[in-house]
Design an enzyme around this catalytic site. Sequence first.
Site, mmCIF file in Angstrom:
data_model
loop_
_atom_site.group_PDB
_atom_site.id
_atom_site.type_symbol
_atom_site.label_atom_id
_atom_site.label_comp_id
_atom_site.label_asym_id
_atom_site.label_seq_id
_atom_site.Cartn_x
_atom_site.Cartn_y
_atom_site.Cartn_z
ATOM 1 N N HIS A 194 5.934 -81.638 -69.266
ATOM 2 C CA HIS A 194 5.326 -82.972 -69.165
ATOM 3 C C HIS A 194 6.170 -83.957 -69.949
ATOM 4 O O HIS A 194 7.129 -83.574 -70.619
ATOM 5 C CB HIS A 194 3.862 -82.938 -69.638
ATOM 6 C CG HIS A 194 3.655 -82.619 -71.088
ATOM 7 N ND1 HIS A 194 4.066 -81.434 -71.669
ATOM 8 C CD2 HIS A 194 3.081 -83.342 -72.098
ATOM 9 C CE1 HIS A 194 3.739 -81.431 -72.948
ATOM 10 N NE2 HIS A 194 3.146 -82.584 -73.243
ATOM 11 N N HIS B 5 5.523 -86.084 -72.439
ATOM 12 C CA HIS B 5 5.349 -86.421 -73.852
ATOM 13 C C HIS B 5 6.687 -86.226 -74.568
ATOM 14 O O HIS B 5 7.419 -85.263 -74.299
ATOM 15 C CB HIS B 5 4.256 -85.569 -74.501
ATOM 16 C CG HIS B 5 2.869 -86.063 -74.194
ATOM 17 N ND1 HIS B 5 1.756 -85.258 -74.235
ATOM 18 C CD2 HIS B 5 2.429 -87.303 -73.845
ATOM 19 C CE1 HIS B 5 0.682 -85.980 -73.930
ATOM 20 N NE2 HIS B 5 1.064 -87.217 -73.685
ATOM 21 N N ASP C 259 7.820 -85.168 -77.349
ATOM 22 C CA ASP C 259 8.236 -83.950 -78.056
ATOM 23 C C ASP C 259 8.634 -82.825 -77.100
ATOM 24 O O ASP C 259 9.104 -81.769 -77.534
ATOM 25 C CB ASP C 259 7.154 -83.479 -79.048
ATOM 26 C CG ASP C 259 5.818 -83.178 -78.401
ATOM 27 O OD1 ASP C 259 5.407 -83.911 -77.471
ATOM 28 O OD2 ASP C 259 5.153 -82.213 -78.820
ATOM 29 N N HIS C 260 8.500 -83.057 -75.798
ATOM 30 C CA HIS C 260 8.930 -82.077 -74.798
ATOM 31 C C HIS C 260 10.096 -82.600 -73.957
ATOM 32 O O HIS C 260 10.704 -81.849 -73.207
ATOM 33 C CB HIS C 260 7.771 -81.699 -73.871
ATOM 34 C CG HIS C 260 6.641 -81.056 -74.604
ATOM 35 N ND1 HIS C 260 6.356 -79.713 -74.514
ATOM 36 C CD2 HIS C 260 5.744 -81.572 -75.478
ATOM 37 C CE1 HIS C 260 5.317 -79.421 -75.293
ATOM 38 N NE2 HIS C 260 4.934 -80.544 -75.886
ATOM 39 N N HIS D 1 -3.757 -80.897 -69.426
ATOM 40 C CA HIS D 1 -3.379 -81.631 -70.638
ATOM 41 C C HIS D 1 -3.807 -83.097 -70.446
ATOM 42 O O HIS D 1 -4.524 -83.408 -69.502
ATOM 43 C CB HIS D 1 -1.866 -81.466 -70.837
ATOM 44 C CG HIS D 1 -1.346 -81.892 -72.178
ATOM 45 N ND1 HIS D 1 -2.019 -81.687 -73.349
ATOM 46 C CD2 HIS D 1 -0.177 -82.515 -72.526
ATOM 47 C CE1 HIS D 1 -1.288 -82.175 -74.354
ATOM 48 N NE2 HIS D 1 -0.174 -82.683 -73.868
ATOM 49 N N ASP E 185 1.928 -78.108 -72.557
ATOM 50 C CA ASP E 185 0.724 -78.152 -73.400
ATOM 51 C C ASP E 185 -0.511 -78.040 -72.513
ATOM 52 O O ASP E 185 -0.521 -78.584 -71.405
ATOM 53 C CB ASP E 185 0.660 -79.477 -74.147
ATOM 54 C CG ASP E 185 1.773 -79.649 -75.172
ATOM 55 O OD1 ASP E 185 2.525 -78.715 -75.402
ATOM 56 O OD2 ASP E 185 1.880 -80.751 -75.731
ATOM 57 N N HIS F 149 4.434 -74.046 -80.486
ATOM 58 C CA HIS F 149 3.862 -75.396 -80.502
ATOM 59 C C HIS F 149 2.800 -75.515 -81.602
ATOM 60 O O HIS F 149 1.653 -75.857 -81.360
ATOM 61 C CB HIS F 149 3.268 -75.737 -79.118
ATOM 62 C CG HIS F 149 3.042 -77.205 -78.892
ATOM 63 N ND1 HIS F 149 1.830 -77.806 -79.134
ATOM 64 C CD2 HIS F 149 3.850 -78.195 -78.449
ATOM 65 C CE1 HIS F 149 1.901 -79.097 -78.824
ATOM 66 N NE2 HIS F 149 3.122 -79.352 -78.419
HETATM 67 ZN ZN LIG Z 1 1.818 -82.978 -74.967
#
Ligand SMILES: [Zn+2]
Length: 284
Positions: free
Chosen positions: A62, A64, A66-67, A143, A194, A252
């Site tokens: 996804h 976000h 941090d990914h 998520h 996530d 994570h």
């Molecule tokens: Zn996320």
Amino acid sequence: MRLNLIPLGTSAGRPTLLRGASALAVVTEGAWVLCDCGEGAQIAALRAGLSLSRLDAVLITHLHGDHFNGLPGLLGTLGLEGRQRPLVVAGPPGITALLQHLQRAGSLGTGDMEVRVLEQQGDGGEVRIEGSQFLVESRPLAHRVPTYGFRVALPLLADLKAGRPVRLADGRVVDPEGLVGPRQRGASMAYALDTVPCVSAVELGRGVDALVHEATYEDARAALAHERGHSTGVEAARIAAEAEASALVLTHFSPSVDGTALADEARAIHPRIVAAQDLAEIPL
Ligand SMILES: [Zn+2]
């Protein structure tokens, strides 16, 4: 043919001194795929001794940060290296437009390299990576934004084609003679982050050698985990047990949790649990 997992980043939300943002290398002889590409993933890959030229695909769960935030930098490096073969980038709806925007702004520097973006839609499905031995499929997770988990497997045929008999987990040996069906799976793993606990994670993890599942919080903070679209380690263990995954890799971790304690807490539910640590290789 075997799979090795190399966690390149095991933190949630932001990197810490010991844990980078989300990224995991799935490695076999001569090739690898990258699951998520958080900030710092390419540096971690170099530290792990991975060759960027042998990277077959990047699977982004996804968008976000941090990914995702390590992807523009990684693509730039591959462009600078003069990579000729296309790179597959699979990801959620919106990733094509995002990468196009970055390209137009001059942020990618991919040079002559073709980036083949495969946007996952609906129930997901097969992710075709031309010229790669990896068999990849996706399924939607649950998520706060559109998110897809992935399953990565090797074909049994890779060994059988080379004339090598293959020993199955139950001890039976498959001989190269008389095999039917080219899609039989060899070693396999699934990557589910996530997500809150969901059926798709069970389906992705069905019978795999290792399910890599997010475990952002300890079980005492389950309500907070769900509010933020996440799972606890205990919940991940329930998913792995239901899926009959041979092993569970937790990753994570919120910077506020102790990954080892979280794995200890979950071990009552699934016996084989590893708390992922950056650059600590997990052979399957
Ligand atoms: Zn996320």
